[in-house]
Design an enzyme around this catalytic site. Structure first.
Site, PDB file in Angstrom:
ATOM      1  N   GLN A  91       0.829  -1.210   0.000  1.00  0.00           N
ATOM      2  CA  GLN A  91       0.000   0.000   0.000  1.00  0.00           C
ATOM      3  C   GLN A  91       0.860   1.255   0.000  1.00  0.00           C
ATOM      4  O   GLN A  91       0.505   2.239  -0.633  1.00  0.00           O
ATOM      5  CB  GLN A  91      -0.959   0.003   1.184  1.00  0.00           C
ATOM      6  CG  GLN A  91      -2.094  -0.971   1.006  1.00  0.00           C
ATOM      7  CD  GLN A  91      -3.078  -0.923   2.165  1.00  0.00           C
ATOM      8  OE1 GLN A  91      -2.857  -0.260   3.177  1.00  0.00           O
ATOM      9  NE2 GLN A  91      -4.173  -1.638   2.021  1.00  0.00           N
ATOM     10  N   ASP A 105      -0.574  -8.825   4.580  1.00  0.00           N
ATOM     11  CA  ASP A 105      -0.786  -7.737   5.520  1.00  0.00           C
ATOM     12  C   ASP A 105      -0.608  -8.261   6.940  1.00  0.00           C
ATOM     13  O   ASP A 105      -1.058  -9.364   7.252  1.00  0.00           O
ATOM     14  CB  ASP A 105      -2.209  -7.198   5.319  1.00  0.00           C
ATOM     15  CG  ASP A 105      -2.429  -5.870   5.987  1.00  0.00           C
ATOM     16  OD1 ASP A 105      -2.348  -5.811   7.230  1.00  0.00           O
ATOM     17  OD2 ASP A 105      -2.700  -4.885   5.270  1.00  0.00           O
ATOM     18  N   ALA A 125       6.444  -2.273   9.251  1.00  0.00           N
ATOM     19  CA  ALA A 125       5.132  -2.073   8.632  1.00  0.00           C
ATOM     20  C   ALA A 125       4.279  -1.147   9.486  1.00  0.00           C
ATOM     21  O   ALA A 125       4.178  -1.330  10.697  1.00  0.00           O
ATOM     22  CB  ALA A 125       4.424  -3.414   8.446  1.00  0.00           C
ATOM     23  N   TYR A 140      -0.793   8.866  14.756  1.00  0.00           N
ATOM     24  CA  TYR A 140       0.427   8.181  14.327  1.00  0.00           C
ATOM     25  C   TYR A 140       1.397   8.058  15.503  1.00  0.00           C
ATOM     26  O   TYR A 140       1.847   6.969  15.858  1.00  0.00           O
ATOM     27  CB  TYR A 140       1.075   8.936  13.168  1.00  0.00           C
ATOM     28  CG  TYR A 140       2.456   8.441  12.832  1.00  0.00           C
ATOM     29  CD1 TYR A 140       2.635   7.195  12.224  1.00  0.00           C
ATOM     30  CD2 TYR A 140       3.584   9.198  13.128  1.00  0.00           C
ATOM     31  CE1 TYR A 140       3.915   6.735  11.927  1.00  0.00           C
ATOM     32  CE2 TYR A 140       4.854   8.750  12.825  1.00  0.00           C
ATOM     33  CZ  TYR A 140       5.009   7.513  12.230  1.00  0.00           C
ATOM     34  OH  TYR A 140       6.263   7.049  11.934  1.00  0.00           O
ATOM     35  N   LYS A 171       2.517   4.610  17.802  1.00  0.00           N
ATOM     36  CA  LYS A 171       3.914   4.196  17.964  1.00  0.00           C
ATOM     37  C   LYS A 171       4.252   4.045  19.448  1.00  0.00           C
ATOM     38  O   LYS A 171       4.870   3.065  19.864  1.00  0.00           O
ATOM     39  CB  LYS A 171       4.860   5.192  17.286  1.00  0.00           C
ATOM     40  CG  LYS A 171       4.773   5.187  15.767  1.00  0.00           C
ATOM     41  CD  LYS A 171       5.230   3.872  15.175  1.00  0.00           C
ATOM     42  CE  LYS A 171       5.423   3.953  13.682  1.00  0.00           C
ATOM     43  NZ  LYS A 171       6.044   2.757  13.128  1.00  0.00           N
ATOM     44  N   PHE A 210      13.963  10.513  13.994  1.00  0.00           N
ATOM     45  CA  PHE A 210      13.548  11.905  13.890  1.00  0.00           C
ATOM     46  C   PHE A 210      13.360  12.281  12.429  1.00  0.00           C
ATOM     47  O   PHE A 210      12.456  13.017  12.090  1.00  0.00           O
ATOM     48  CB  PHE A 210      14.588  12.829  14.548  1.00  0.00           C
ATOM     49  CG  PHE A 210      14.470  12.827  16.036  1.00  0.00           C
ATOM     50  CD1 PHE A 210      13.753  13.818  16.674  1.00  0.00           C
ATOM     51  CD2 PHE A 210      15.065  11.842  16.796  1.00  0.00           C
ATOM     52  CE1 PHE A 210      13.624  13.821  18.049  1.00  0.00           C
ATOM     53  CE2 PHE A 210      14.939  11.831  18.164  1.00  0.00           C
ATOM     54  CZ  PHE A 210      14.213  12.829  18.803  1.00  0.00           C
TER      55      PHE A 210
END
Length: 173
Positions: free
Chosen positions: A34, A51, A74, A141, A145, A169
């Site tokens: 993707q 996936d 991923a 996001y 994480k 970073f």
């Protein structure tokens, strides 16, 4: 060593896969393409189009290749979409990540390197940002994480998972 690289067709994952192969490891790449690119896949790697959210596909890969360690790259990574479609990020980055950890447990694999992000820190309070800087992500996001780092910590305490996270970073430049 047989190393599974999730997201191995992506920008960082493809470089990691190449370097691991150069070091003599057998590389297995899983990517849904993707955001990754098939032409980026190392010619020295076995590639599986799948996936991480597909637990059955993960079991097949772990059975077929007898994985020794995982490099987990991923993820949903386009930060600007994480504020408009957070469900996508929670689904892939958390649910897919837990699917991966559970497959590792089922197949007795206890080593993982996780591609995290400096987005876990949010708006910096000081510069330079040190590793122990407060973590306060400002988008889904960064939150996913950070949450996955914490999930790995719990899997480490409960199941002996050996893990490390790299908080990038800037992946280039």
């Amino acid at each position: 060593m047989n190393v599974l690289v999730t997201g191995g067709a992506g920008y960082v994952g493809s470089v990691v896969a190449d370097e691991l192969a150069r070091s003599g490891h057998h590389i297995i790449i899983i990517d849904n393409l993707q955001q990754g690119h098939k032409q980026s896949i190392s010619g020295n790697a076995d590639f599986v189009l799948a996936d991480i959210c597909d637990a059955g596909a993960l079991d097949t890969i772990f059975q077929r290749f007898r994985i020794d360690a995982v490099m987990h790259m991923a993820a949903e990574t386009i930060v600007e979409y994480s504020t408009t479609d957070p469900r996508r990020y929670f689904h892939t980055n958390i649910i897919g990540g837990i699917n991966l950890l559970d497959a590792m447990l089922r197949h007795n694999v206890n080593r993982i390197v996780f591609s995290s992000s400096a987005a876990v820190y949010g708006e910096p309070q000081t510069a330079p940002i040190e590793e122990n800087h407060p973590k306060n992500p400002i988008n889904s996001y960064g939150l996913t994480k950070l949450q996955f780092e914490q999930i790995m910590g719990w899997y480490g305490r409960a199941y002996g998972l050996r893990h490390i996270s790299f908080r990038y970073f800037n992946a280039a430049g």
